[in-house]
Design a protein around this motif. Structure first.
Motif, PDB file in Angstrom:
ATOM      1  N   CYS A   1      -6.796  13.595   1.244  1.00 56.82           N
ATOM      2  CA  CYS A   1      -6.462  13.462   2.659  1.00 56.82           C
ATOM      3  C   CYS A   1      -5.793  12.127   2.943  1.00 56.82           C
ATOM      4  O   CYS A   1      -4.817  12.038   3.708  1.00 56.82           O
ATOM      5  CB  CYS A   1      -7.715  13.619   3.514  1.00 56.82           C
ATOM      6  SG  CYS A   1      -8.419  15.287   3.462  1.00 56.82           S
ATOM      7  N   GLU A   2      -6.314  11.052   2.333  1.00 56.60           N
ATOM      8  CA  GLU A   2      -5.713   9.736   2.528  1.00 56.60           C
ATOM      9  C   GLU A   2      -4.286   9.704   1.965  1.00 56.60           C
ATOM     10  O   GLU A   2      -3.368   9.170   2.584  1.00 56.60           O
ATOM     11  CB  GLU A   2      -6.567   8.665   1.843  1.00 56.60           C
ATOM     12  CG  GLU A   2      -6.020   7.252   2.033  1.00 56.60           C
ATOM     13  CD  GLU A   2      -6.858   6.209   1.314  1.00 56.60           C
ATOM     14  OE1 GLU A   2      -6.441   5.038   1.292  1.00 56.60           O
ATOM     15  OE2 GLU A   2      -7.914   6.564   0.759  1.00 56.60           O
TER      16      GLU A   2
ATOM     17  N   GLY B   1      -2.073  11.622   4.224  1.00 55.56           N
ATOM     18  CA  GLY B   1      -1.869  10.902   5.472  1.00 55.56           C
ATOM     19  C   GLY B   1      -0.774   9.857   5.346  1.00 55.56           C
ATOM     20  O   GLY B   1       0.074   9.705   6.227  1.00 55.56           O
ATOM     21  N   ARG B   2      -0.765   9.150   4.232  1.00 60.18           N
ATOM     22  CA  ARG B   2       0.264   8.124   4.026  1.00 60.18           C
ATOM     23  C   ARG B   2       1.585   8.753   3.538  1.00 60.18           C
ATOM     24  O   ARG B   2       2.655   8.217   3.788  1.00 60.18           O
ATOM     25  CB  ARG B   2      -0.222   7.085   3.023  1.00 60.18           C
ATOM     26  CG  ARG B   2      -1.403   6.266   3.525  1.00 60.18           C
ATOM     27  CD  ARG B   2      -1.824   5.231   2.502  1.00 60.18           C
ATOM     28  NE  ARG B   2      -2.946   4.437   2.985  1.00 60.18           N
ATOM     29  CZ  ARG B   2      -2.818   3.352   3.737  1.00 60.18           C
ATOM     30  NH1 ARG B   2      -1.616   2.939   4.088  1.00 60.18           N
ATOM     31  NH2 ARG B   2      -3.878   2.672   4.133  1.00 60.18           N
TER      32      ARG B   2
ATOM     33  N   LYS C   1     -11.443  13.417  -0.011  1.00 58.64           N
ATOM     34  CA  LYS C   1     -11.103  12.280   0.863  1.00 58.64           C
ATOM     35  C   LYS C   1      -9.858  11.557   0.346  1.00 58.64           C
ATOM     36  O   LYS C   1      -8.987  11.151   1.123  1.00 58.64           O
ATOM     37  CB  LYS C   1     -12.284  11.317   0.948  1.00 58.64           C
ATOM     38  CG  LYS C   1     -13.458  11.863   1.749  1.00 58.64           C
ATOM     39  CD  LYS C   1     -14.610  10.858   1.774  1.00 58.64           C
ATOM     40  CE  LYS C   1     -15.792  11.385   2.598  1.00 58.64           C
ATOM     41  NZ  LYS C   1     -16.928  10.428   2.597  1.00 58.64           N
ATOM     42  N   GLY C   2      -9.780  11.415  -0.963  1.00 56.88           N
ATOM     43  CA  GLY C   2      -8.610  10.760  -1.547  1.00 56.88           C
ATOM     44  C   GLY C   2      -7.333  11.554  -1.294  1.00 56.88           C
ATOM     45  O   GLY C   2      -6.273  10.982  -1.018  1.00 56.88           O
TER      46      GLY C   2
ATOM     47  N   ASN D   1       0.824  -1.200   0.000  1.00 49.62           N
ATOM     48  CA  ASN D   1       0.000   0.000   0.000  1.00 49.62           C
ATOM     49  C   ASN D   1       0.866   1.261   0.000  1.00 49.62           C
ATOM     50  O   ASN D   1       0.546   2.265  -0.652  1.00 49.62           O
ATOM     51  CB  ASN D   1      -0.922  -0.005   1.220  1.00 49.62           C
ATOM     52  CG  ASN D   1      -1.995   1.076   1.115  1.00 49.62           C
ATOM     53  OD1 ASN D   1      -2.729   1.147   0.128  1.00 49.62           O
ATOM     54  ND2 ASN D   1      -2.060   1.910   2.135  1.00 49.62           N
TER      55      ASN D   1
ATOM     56  N   ASN E   1      -2.457  12.515  10.434  1.00 55.33           N
ATOM     57  CA  ASN E   1      -3.711  11.798  10.620  1.00 55.33           C
ATOM     58  C   ASN E   1      -4.801  12.414   9.734  1.00 55.33           C
ATOM     59  O   ASN E   1      -5.188  13.560   9.937  1.00 55.33           O
ATOM     60  CB  ASN E   1      -4.126  11.875  12.092  1.00 55.33           C
ATOM     61  CG  ASN E   1      -5.409  11.104  12.365  1.00 55.33           C
ATOM     62  OD1 ASN E   1      -5.941  10.423  11.473  1.00 55.33           O
ATOM     63  ND2 ASN E   1      -5.907  11.218  13.582  1.00 55.33           N
ATOM     64  N   PRO E   2      -5.308  11.660   8.741  1.00 55.58           N
ATOM     65  CA  PRO E   2      -6.348  12.207   7.858  1.00 55.58           C
ATOM     66  C   PRO E   2      -7.591  12.652   8.609  1.00 55.58           C
ATOM     67  O   PRO E   2      -8.353  13.487   8.129  1.00 55.58           O
ATOM     68  CB  PRO E   2      -6.648  11.050   6.907  1.00 55.58           C
ATOM     69  CG  PRO E   2      -5.473  10.136   6.994  1.00 55.58           C
ATOM     70  CD  PRO E   2      -4.947  10.277   8.386  1.00 55.58           C
ATOM     71  N   ASN E   3      -7.797  12.068   9.817  1.00 55.68           N
ATOM     72  CA  ASN E   3      -9.001  12.404  10.574  1.00 55.68           C
ATOM     73  C   ASN E   3      -8.968  13.824  11.147  1.00 55.68           C
ATOM     74  O   ASN E   3      -9.971  14.321  11.648  1.00 55.68           O
ATOM     75  CB  ASN E   3      -9.193  11.394  11.718  1.00 55.68           C
ATOM     76  CG  ASN E   3      -9.496  10.002  11.181  1.00 55.68           C
ATOM     77  OD1 ASN E   3     -10.168   9.861  10.154  1.00 55.68           O
ATOM     78  ND2 ASN E   3      -8.999   8.971  11.856  1.00 55.68           N
TER      79      ASN E   3
ATOM     80  N   VAL F   1       0.703   4.225  -2.722  1.00 59.72           N
ATOM     81  CA  VAL F   1       0.501   5.637  -2.359  1.00 59.72           C
ATOM     82  C   VAL F   1       1.660   6.490  -2.849  1.00 59.72           C
ATOM     83  O   VAL F   1       1.460   7.576  -3.411  1.00 59.72           O
ATOM     84  CB  VAL F   1       0.332   5.767  -0.833  1.00 59.72           C
ATOM     85  CG1 VAL F   1       0.365   7.237  -0.417  1.00 59.72           C
ATOM     86  CG2 VAL F   1      -0.970   5.122  -0.385  1.00 59.72           C
TER      87      VAL F   1
END
Length: 526
Positions: free
Chosen positions: A386-387, A390-391, A383-384, A342, A396-398, A346
């Protein structure tokens, strides 16, 4: 008896006449004494006036004999070991000058010649500036000879005034001008100056080489008529009027990327830096011009190479992303192996996004971008992003709070028609910029709202933008306080937003933090 009386009458008349004569003589004597006193007062006033003057002054007869000197003359003589015998009253000053020897003998002989020309009536004025150093310092004097008003034979006034301070200033100015000429003559950039009427008053050798006109050809010419393309004339006319009166203007203190028309009629790209200079006759403008032809050629080569390299990287990079995605379907993989695959996916997606961003940025800047709108799910794009962040940068995407404001029954508010690739790059740069600017664990808010025509996205964080870059937040290469920052993130977000028909602006303060607002048409405008 009658003769005696007659004689008495005559004596009486004679006595009266004598009294009258005595009275007249007494009046004449009184007037003479008063005149002498007035003359003495006048002479005293003249002497006092001459003694107050700083110049060394002497009155000479037509043979050069010294008739009178002032206090400064005597003081100078004493200080230089000449008093009382050499230059005192009664001494022949011409003999002294004629017999002079040593370092300044030539100047003394020349000055004697000047005295004789004024004393002989050949001229009414003579001046000679000459050096006369003391044992401890350098000195200069100005010797002046003028006729003394009065009857013949003609007398002359000789005055010597020290001008050392002026001569030193002139010498320093000459040396400064020599240094300036050497610097400007050796400069690789063209340096020129125009007077308050816009005429060329300075033109260095580099200007001759770059613009094709010699110094003699350019001097006195209207600069803008000489080298400015016609399309700049209106702006120049407006700007120069303000500059002429104030020395201010939109171009003063800045470096402008323009074109200049050289002698053979061609236009060349240049960088022009302007400054103002105030002199007694008004405001002058000083310009430094650099030829950008080679720089632009090299930048184009660089851009072409980078574009080709990025294009060639896309194909193998797509394979690098696809292979791990296929392997992820294998049920025999451990959790650690899936996490590693993953990470590869990313990282590959991030690199591919950066390559696409560079290619799209080049197309927009070069005017070759073709806007092909398609249906985009804005919420999924955010959302994509942010993800991916995050990686990619380990946050933290949250911590990104997304607020979507629309009417639930209005399904048209859930999607827009735009360039999804550019939107993803825009949002990636802006959200990443907000994350990097915020304090650890502080939330980032992304608000999405719709109306009948537009979609508005507001990205907020609690930190204000540095005051030094607020006015140029969306300009190229603007960055502050970020290690390794290129200053391209907000710049590319701005021009990409405009390329798809949108607008972008930023507000910031210590109280509200920073908000970047992007407004995009839901459907592309014609």
């Amino acid at each position: 008896m009658q003769d005696i009386e007659k004689t008495k009458e005559e004596l009486t008349v004679e006595l009266q006449a004598a009294r009258k004569l005595i009275s007249e003589l007494w009046s004449i004597e009184t007037d003479r004494q008063l005149a002498e006193e007035a003359l003495k007062e006048s002479e005293q006033f003249l002497r006092s006036t001459l003694d107050c003057l700083s110049a060394n002054i002497a009155l000479l007869d037509n043979q050069g004999n010294i008739l009178h000197v002032n206090k400064a003359w005597n003081d100078f003589a004493r200080q230089n070991g000449l008093y009382p015998n050499d230059v005192s009253i009664g001494t022949n000053y011409l003999d002294i000058c004629d017999k002079a020897s040593g370092t300044y003998a030539k100047e003394a002989v020349h000055f004697a010649k000047g005295i004789r020309s004024v004393a002989g009536g050949e001229t009414d004025f003579f001046i000679l500036e000459y050096p006369c150093d003391s044992p401890t310092k350098r000195r200069w004097f100005a010797g002046r000879v003028t006729p003394f008003p009065g009857e013949s034979p003609r007398k002359v006034v000789v005055a010597h005034e020290e001008i050392t301070e002026r001569k030193m200033a002139e010498e320093e100015m000459r040396e400064s001008e020599i240094r300036f000429r050497r610097i400007t003559d050796s400069a690789l950039d063209a340096i020129l100056m125009i007077d308050p009427q816009g005429k060329v008053s300075f033109w260095n050798p580099a200007a001759e080489r770059l613009l094709g006109y010699t110094k003699d050809e350019a001097s006195g010419q209207d600069l803008h008529s000489l080298i400015a393309p016609e399309r700049y004339f209106d702006a120049y006319t407006t700007g120069f009027e303000k500059f002429h009166h104030t020395g201010q203007g939109d171009a003063i203190g800045k470096t402008l990327e323009l074109f200049a028309r050289i002698k053979d009629g061609r236009e060349i790209p240049i960088s022009l830096s302007l400054s103002s200079l105030l002199t007694a006759d008004g405001w002058h403008a000083v310009g430094i011009i650099r030829d950008n032809s080679e720089l632009q050629r090299l930048e184009k080569v660089k851009d072409d190479l980078e574009r080709i390299s990025r294009h060639n990287l896309k194909s193998p990079l797509t394979g690098i992303i696809n292979i791990p995605e296929l392997l992820m379907d294998d049920d025999n993989l451990t959790v650690q192996q899936k996490n590693m695959l993953n990470l590869v996916i990313v990282s590959g997606r991030k690199m591919l996004l950066q390559i696409n961003s560079s290619l799209d940025l080049y197309k927009i800047e070069s005017g070759t971008y073709d806007f092909l709108p398609q249906e985009c799910d804005l919420l999924e794009i955010i959302k994509g992003v942010c993800e991916l962040l995050g990686r990619g940068i380990g946050f933290n995407p949250n911590k990104v709070y997304i607020h979507e404001n629309y009417t639930p029954n209005d399904t048209t508010g859930l999607s827009i028609y735009s360039d999804s690739g550019l939107l993803e790059i825009v949002l990636l740069n802006l959200i990443k910029n907000a994350v990097e600017a915020s304090v650890l664990d502080e939330p980032i808010e992304v608000s999405i709202s719709y109306d009948s025509a537009n979609c508005t996205i507001v990205i907020s964080n609690s930190r204000p933008v540095s005051t030094e870059i607020r006015d140029k937040f969306f300009e190229k290469y603007t960055t502050a306080g970020k290690s390794g920052g290129t200053g391209l993130g907000t710049y590319s977000a701005a021009i990409m937003t405009r390329a798809i028909g949108g607008t972008i602006f930023m507000t910031t303060s210590d109280e509200i933090g920073t908000k970047v607002t992007v407004c995009i048409p839901k459907v592309p405008r014609s």
